[in-house]
Design an enzyme around this catalytic site. Structure first.
Site, PDB file in Angstrom:
ATOM      1  CG  ASP A 151       0.494  -2.592   6.260  1.00  0.00           C
ATOM      2  OD1 ASP A 151      -0.442  -2.657   7.085  1.00  0.00           O
ATOM      3  OD2 ASP A 151       0.429  -1.948   5.200  1.00  0.00           O
ATOM      4  CG  HIS A 196      -1.918   0.965   1.382  1.00  0.00           C
ATOM      5  ND1 HIS A 196      -1.689   2.260   1.770  1.00  0.00           N
ATOM      6  CD2 HIS A 196      -3.259   0.857   1.167  1.00  0.00           C
ATOM      7  CE1 HIS A 196      -2.848   2.921   1.800  1.00  0.00           C
ATOM      8  NE2 HIS A 196      -3.807   2.089   1.427  1.00  0.00           N
ATOM      9  CB  CYS A 210      -3.704   3.139  -1.711  1.00  0.00           C
ATOM     10  SG  CYS A 210      -4.931   4.398  -1.412  1.00  0.00           S
ATOM     11  CE  LYS A 247      -7.338  -0.472   6.040  1.00  0.00           C
ATOM     12  NZ  LYS A 247      -7.917  -0.076   4.760  1.00  0.00           N
ATOM     13  CD  GLN A 251      -6.775  -4.790   3.669  1.00  0.00           C
ATOM     14  OE1 GLN A 251      -7.745  -5.538   3.829  1.00  0.00           O
ATOM     15  NE2 GLN A 251      -6.910  -3.500   3.446  1.00  0.00           N
TER      16      GLN A 251
HETATM   17  C1  LIG Z   1      -2.261  -2.992   3.445  1.00  0.00           C
HETATM   18  C2  LIG Z   1      -2.650  -1.634   3.948  1.00  0.00           C
HETATM   19  N1  LIG Z   1      -1.753  -0.890   4.594  1.00  0.00           N
HETATM   20  C3  LIG Z   1      -2.053   0.329   5.076  1.00  0.00           C
HETATM   21  C4  LIG Z   1      -3.294   0.876   4.900  1.00  0.00           C
HETATM   22  C5  LIG Z   1      -3.567   2.246   5.425  1.00  0.00           C
HETATM   23  O1  LIG Z   1      -4.552   2.236   6.397  1.00  0.00           O
HETATM   24  P1  LIG Z   1      -5.059   3.617   6.997  1.00  0.00           P
HETATM   25  O2  LIG Z   1      -5.571   4.420   5.851  1.00  0.00           O
HETATM   26  O3  LIG Z   1      -6.124   3.229   7.951  1.00  0.00           O
HETATM   27  O4  LIG Z   1      -3.890   4.258   7.664  1.00  0.00           O
HETATM   28  C6  LIG Z   1      -4.268   0.142   4.220  1.00  0.00           C
HETATM   29  C7  LIG Z   1      -5.611   0.718   3.980  1.00  0.00           C
HETATM   30  O5  LIG Z   1      -6.218   0.567   2.944  1.00  0.00           O
HETATM   31  C8  LIG Z   1      -3.932  -1.139   3.734  1.00  0.00           C
HETATM   32  O6  LIG Z   1      -4.832  -1.886   3.072  1.00  0.00           O
END
Ligand SMILES: Cc1ncc(COP(=O)(O)O)c(C=O)c1O
Ligand SMILES: [Zn+2]
Lengths: 144, 409
Positions: free
Chosen positions: B201, B124, B367, B227, B204
């Site tokens: 990370d 992401h 993203c 999430k 997900q």
């Molecule tokens: C794999 C991953 N990392 C990071 C994020 C970022 O999350 P947030 O926007 O809640 O900071 C997301 C959100 O879509 C994600 O899917």
């Protein structure tokens, strides 16, 4: 909001039409437009001579709305003066923002009036205006 | 484990009974954010109604209670991911802020010229941009691990990319585009042999699978509350205590200090060193309520339900000859996230058209532009499931995709 009012025949036909999708040999004004929220990515190419858009074309990819809007814009500005092209762009953007609503004031946009209802689908407004913003940016840079 | 009663579960989520465009909502965008059960909504409202005070300050009753509730939420999170100590649990506003904290307070301090930072191509943007910034500032290099034809990560690629020069590896446990689940335990083990620290990370993965930071042996783990049925604006950074102790604060101000004199300050202990300013107490309480709700259902039941949905959705999507599915073909190897494209029909048109049938799905680059460029697909449509989705909803999705197709014939 009905889909029929957005995905009209004229928009769908133009989204598939490839007649403006090409490179121009002697383009002297090239501008890329990108819509990060949607991924629409276009490059418009213009040949501007003595204040007139002698020819125009585009390449790129994106949704039906952005591609139709770009192609219809190219049809509209070809052979127009740069000043007329600017007026067209301002009129189109004012139509989308509902600043101009009178049909008679929108007549110069010809078929591009079909995008009027896109303001009912806020998530897609950016797709419809991409080409026109790109055109304004291109002209601004050319005149700078 | 509670009996998995889907009707009862759906009734716990007020938003699921709403209509959009006069159609029942079919919410298939859970990888973006999840809906909140009533217990989460109530926990947040109760906090503001009855307590609402700055924790760790003052001696009045409300402040003391707010502190207790906030710290109890931290303990719930610690237990949820099996951290050794609640000193290792830092509340942030989301996964993105947690990744930035690591990039600034660990990356900028420990990464030097010539070092390597290794990411996976499917990250992401939140797990790419902060590292690009560190690499640029420190003249370090950024390397990507690429995917194989199944859109999974072969360990050979891991062994190729992680070297003696690697200082840090940052990888999502589950891809938000492909749903691929990566072998993070093996990656951590190899990276540790090479002397690198590993950031997981979990944005997900944490909502969908049991995450045990000690079993994985992660150095850092981040995730977002929203999430996982919790409120927006609350996220978590887990860091190994010895690493956090050595890191300078990220944000400076109130609550993260010990003594402030005119020129100098000593910093508070963990975890407060990394929590400057009034924290999101309501968010932390809501997140703890969400974790408790999830734990009552249990990951085993959740997994069984999600596999059923993913298997069925893959089967139904495969029936449509104009649909291309990305990611692993085996539902056991992926989370409940499916990206696909439809021939002759751009994802944004798909999303707008199915929206009019009440179906919420995601279109675009999700993203993850480097991944989309690697897949040579500038955009895709994405569906993603959670606890409350049903087989009937997948049928509605498939019917609406067939209708989309009619517009573009
Ligand atoms: C794999 C991953 N990392 C990071 C994020 C970022 O999350 P947030 O926007 O809640 O900071 C997301 C959100 O879509 C994600 O899917
Ligand atoms: Zn678009």
């Amino acid at each position: 909001m009905s889909l029929e009012s957005i995905y009209t025949d004229i928009i769908l036909e133009n989204s598939r039409s490839d007649h403006n999708r090409k490179h121009l040999d002697c383009a002297n004004c090239i501008e890329r437009g990108h819509n990060p929220s949607c991924g629409d990515d276009i490059v418009i190419e213009l040949i501007i001579k003595d204040g007139t858009v002698v020819d125009a074309a585009f390449t790129g990819s994106g949704c039906a709305i952005s591609q139709a809007s770009t192609s219809m814009m190219i049809d509209l500005i070809r052979s127009k003066s740069v000043d007329e092209a600017k007026v067209l762009a301002d009129t189109f953007l004012a139509m989308i923002k509902k600043i101009i609503e009178e049909e008679s004031d929108l007549e110069i946009l010809e078929d591009a009036i079909a995008f009027k209802n896109i303001s009912n689908m806020p998530a897609r407004v950016k797709c419809a205006v991409l080409a026109w913003h790109t055109l304004k940016e291109a002209i601004k840079r050319k005149q700078a | 484990m509670r009996n998995f009663d889907i009707e009862k579960i759906r009734n716990d989520f007020p938003a699921l009974s709403r209509y959009v465009h006069e159609k029942p909502l079919v919410y298939l965008d859970n990888a973006a954010t999840t809906h909140k059960p009533q217990v989460v909504l109530d926990s947040v409202a109760d906090y503001y109604r009855s307590f609402n005070a700055n924790p760790h300050r003052g001696a009045h009753f409300l402040g003391v209670t707010a502190t207790e509730l906030y710290e109890a939420s931290r303990e719930t999170v610690r237990d949820f991911i099996n951290a050794s100590s609640s000193n290792e649990i830092i509340f942030t506003k989301n996964a993105t802020e947690a990744l930035n904290l690591i990039a600034y307070s660990y990356g900028m301090v420990n990464i030097e010229e010539g070092d390597e930072i290794v990411l996976c191509i499917s990250e992401h943007h939140s797990n790419i941009v902060p590292w690009q910034n560190v690499a640029k500032s420190k003249k370090a290099s950024l390397k990507y691990m690429y995917l194989d034809e199944n859109h999974t990560l072969d360990l050979k690629e891991v062994y190729r990319k992680i070297t003696d020069k690697t200082k840090l590896v940052s990888i999502a446990h589950m891809s938000n585009v492909l749903g691929t689940i990566y072998p993070v335990k093996e990656i951590v083990e190899y990276a540790h042999q090479k002397g690198a620290v590993v950031v997981i990370d979990g944005a997900q993965s944490v909502p969908h699978m049991k995450t045990d930071v000690r079993y994985i042996d992660a150095d850092f783990l981040v995730f977002s509350g929203h999430k996982l049925m919790g409120p927006m604006g609350i996220g978590v950074l887990y860091g190994r205590e010895e690493l956090l102790l050595g890191m300078p604060p990220f944000l400076m101000g109130g609550d993260m200090i010990e003594y402030v004199e005119e020129e100098t300050t000593t910093y508070a202990e963990l975890p407060y060193k990394f929590e400057a300013g009034t924290p999101n107490v309501g968010g932390a309480i809501g997140l703890a309520a969400a974790i408790e709700y999830l734990s009552e259902i249990g990951f085993e039941a959740l997994h069984k339900h999600e596999i059923e949905l993913t298997t069925y959705a893959l089967k139904r999507l495969k029936e449509l000859p104009y649909v291309t599915i990305y990611g692993h073909k085996n539902p056991e190897q992926r989370g409940p996230v499916i990206s696909f494209s439809m021939k002759g029909c751009h994802p944004h048109d798909v999303a707008s058209i199915v929206d009019t049938y009440g179906v919420a799905l995601r279109a675009g680059h999700h993203c993850a532009q480097p991944l989309m460029a690697y897949l040579k697909a500038p955009a895709s449509s994405r569906i993603s499931f959670y606890i409350y989705n049903t087989i009937q909803e997948i049928d509605i999705l498939i019917d609406s995709l067939k209708k989309v197709r009619k517009w573009f014939l």
